[in-house]
Scaffold this active site. Structure first.
Site, PDB file in Angstrom:
ATOM      1  N   MET A  70      37.818  42.992  70.526  1.00 47.28           N
ATOM      2  CA  MET A  70      38.739  43.189  69.414  1.00 47.28           C
ATOM      3  C   MET A  70      39.843  44.183  69.783  1.00 47.28           C
ATOM      4  O   MET A  70      39.598  45.171  70.476  1.00 47.28           O
ATOM      5  CB  MET A  70      37.985  43.687  68.180  1.00 47.28           C
ATOM      6  CG  MET A  70      37.004  42.678  67.625  1.00 47.28           C
ATOM      7  SD  MET A  70      37.796  41.121  67.187  1.00 47.28           S
ATOM      8  CE  MET A  70      36.425  40.270  66.418  1.00 47.28           C
ATOM      9  N   TYR A  75      43.012  45.544  64.946  1.00 46.88           N
ATOM     10  CA  TYR A  75      41.835  45.083  64.212  1.00 46.88           C
ATOM     11  C   TYR A  75      41.140  46.213  63.474  1.00 46.88           C
ATOM     12  O   TYR A  75      40.614  46.015  62.388  1.00 46.88           O
ATOM     13  CB  TYR A  75      40.849  44.406  65.156  1.00 46.88           C
ATOM     14  CG  TYR A  75      39.727  43.692  64.436  1.00 46.88           C
ATOM     15  CD1 TYR A  75      39.899  42.401  63.949  1.00 46.88           C
ATOM     16  CD2 TYR A  75      38.503  44.308  64.222  1.00 46.88           C
ATOM     17  CE1 TYR A  75      38.885  41.740  63.278  1.00 46.88           C
ATOM     18  CE2 TYR A  75      37.482  43.659  63.551  1.00 46.88           C
ATOM     19  CZ  TYR A  75      37.680  42.372  63.081  1.00 46.88           C
ATOM     20  OH  TYR A  75      36.671  41.729  62.411  1.00 46.88           O
ATOM     21  N   GLY A 120      33.479  42.143  71.339  1.00 51.33           N
ATOM     22  CA  GLY A 120      33.553  40.976  70.473  1.00 51.33           C
ATOM     23  C   GLY A 120      33.711  39.667  71.205  1.00 51.33           C
ATOM     24  O   GLY A 120      33.472  38.597  70.637  1.00 51.33           O
ATOM     25  N   GLU A 143      30.983  49.165  72.813  1.00 50.10           N
ATOM     26  CA  GLU A 143      31.144  49.728  71.465  1.00 50.10           C
ATOM     27  C   GLU A 143      30.492  51.102  71.325  1.00 50.10           C
ATOM     28  O   GLU A 143      31.039  52.003  70.679  1.00 50.10           O
ATOM     29  CB  GLU A 143      30.546  48.770  70.416  1.00 50.10           C
ATOM     30  CG  GLU A 143      31.324  47.483  70.212  1.00 50.10           C
ATOM     31  CD  GLU A 143      30.860  46.364  71.121  1.00 50.10           C
ATOM     32  OE1 GLU A 143      31.127  45.200  70.803  1.00 50.10           O
ATOM     33  OE2 GLU A 143      30.236  46.659  72.162  1.00 50.10           O
ATOM     34  N   TYR A 239      14.878  13.327  64.058  1.00 48.10           N
ATOM     35  CA  TYR A 239      14.874  11.877  63.861  1.00 48.10           C
ATOM     36  C   TYR A 239      16.066  11.440  63.014  1.00 48.10           C
ATOM     37  O   TYR A 239      16.664  10.381  63.241  1.00 48.10           O
ATOM     38  CB  TYR A 239      13.562  11.415  63.218  1.00 48.10           C
ATOM     39  CG  TYR A 239      12.475  11.127  64.226  1.00 48.10           C
ATOM     40  CD1 TYR A 239      12.674  10.199  65.249  1.00 48.10           C
ATOM     41  CD2 TYR A 239      11.243  11.769  64.164  1.00 48.10           C
ATOM     42  CE1 TYR A 239      11.687   9.936  66.190  1.00 48.10           C
ATOM     43  CE2 TYR A 239      10.249  11.516  65.098  1.00 48.10           C
ATOM     44  CZ  TYR A 239      10.478  10.601  66.106  1.00 48.10           C
ATOM     45  OH  TYR A 239       9.504  10.341  67.036  1.00 48.10           O
TER      46      TYR A 239
END
Length: 276
Positions: A70, A75, A120, A143, A239
């Site tokens: 980010m 941001y 990110g 981070e 299925y």
């Protein structure tokens, strides 16, 4: 070649022989994901999903980075200064393309990690069906180094692909690792020298292009959903996907494959796809 030149500011799209190269295009920011890029990526993915010229999507980055994660300024700092409702909108847009759209995308997706992949960036990396990286790529969950835990769905992405100990080691230390380690951990399918990355990725994409797209979609969606369901639920769901794929498949792939194998003796399905 591409028919999308100049359509988006932060993303480039080039289509070559059925392969749509989606290129995060902020090289001066190591392709950090801004609110603008996130909004544009939603449009890119939705547009290419409807484009018959795009059979396989390859996500990569311009310059020396895949994505640095980010964009801290756009941001976080600028968004944090706005009202709470704006923060919610920005987060929703990020998750919309990085996870919700990409994870269950209608077409096969390959992450082609050409360089830096941080924070990110792990969400769209894992959301892609397959991933090839360069040996020279650098991965990191940094981070923790600037005072927050991993955001968005990064921790979930790691938990789904990498073991408990490895995930926590890199989440808690913020240490980086290279392409070969990423492959060893199962974060990517394969790591190759950067000079071979595009060639190897194209070879993989061409393999996918040979497959029946309806059945391929059912197969990948079935696998991704089955991880969330019980055995009993899976039996019914898988299925149902099998029956759905037969109804939606206008080229009759099952019948073609059976005929070419049993009657024509022209294919070996253990080694190749049926001839479409």
């Amino acid at each position: 070649m591409s028919t999308y030149e100049g359509r988006w500011k932060t993303v480039k799209v080039e289509i070559e022989d059925g392969i749509a190269f989606v290129i995060l295009n902020r090289p001066e920011k190591r392709n950090a994901m801004s609110p603008t890029l996130n909004r544009e990526m939603i449009d890119v993915l939705e547009t290419l999903e409807q484009d018959p010229a795009a059979g396989v999507l390859v996500l990569t980055g311009a310059g020396e980075a895949w994505t640095a994660g980010m964009d801290l300024k756009e941001y976080f700092r600028e968004v944090d200064a706005g009202p709470e409702i704006l923060q919610e909108k920005i987060r929703r847009e990020a998750s919309q393309w990085q996870w919700k759209l990409l994870r269950m995308y209608a077409k096969p997706t390959i992450a082609m990690v050409n360089g830096w992949c941080f924070g990110g960036g792990f969400s769209p990396l894992v959301a892609c069906d397959l991933a090839i990286c360069a040996d020279e790529a650098t991965f990191g969950l940094s981070e923790i180094n600037w005072g927050i835990p991993p955001g968005n769905l990064v921790s979930k992405a790691m938990a789904d692909t990498v073991g408990h100990r490895q995930s926590l080691y890199y989440i808690m230390t913020g240490k980086t690792f290279g392409g070969q380690k990423a492959a060893e951990m199962g974060l990517v399918n394969e790591s190759v020298p950067l000079a071979q990355l595009r060639e190897v990725t194209i070879e993989l994409a061409r393999n996918l292009l040979e497959k029946n797209p309806v059945v391929l979609r059912a197969a990948k969606h079935g696998f991704k959903r089955c991880r969330e369901l019980t055995w009993e639920q899976n039996e019914d769901y898988l299925y149902a996907k099998l029956d759905q794929s037969r109804l939606l498949d206008t080229e009759g792939g099952r019948e073609q494959g059976m005929k070419q194998f049993l009657d024509d003796k022209s294919i070996k399905p253990g080694l190749q796809a049926y001839k479409r």
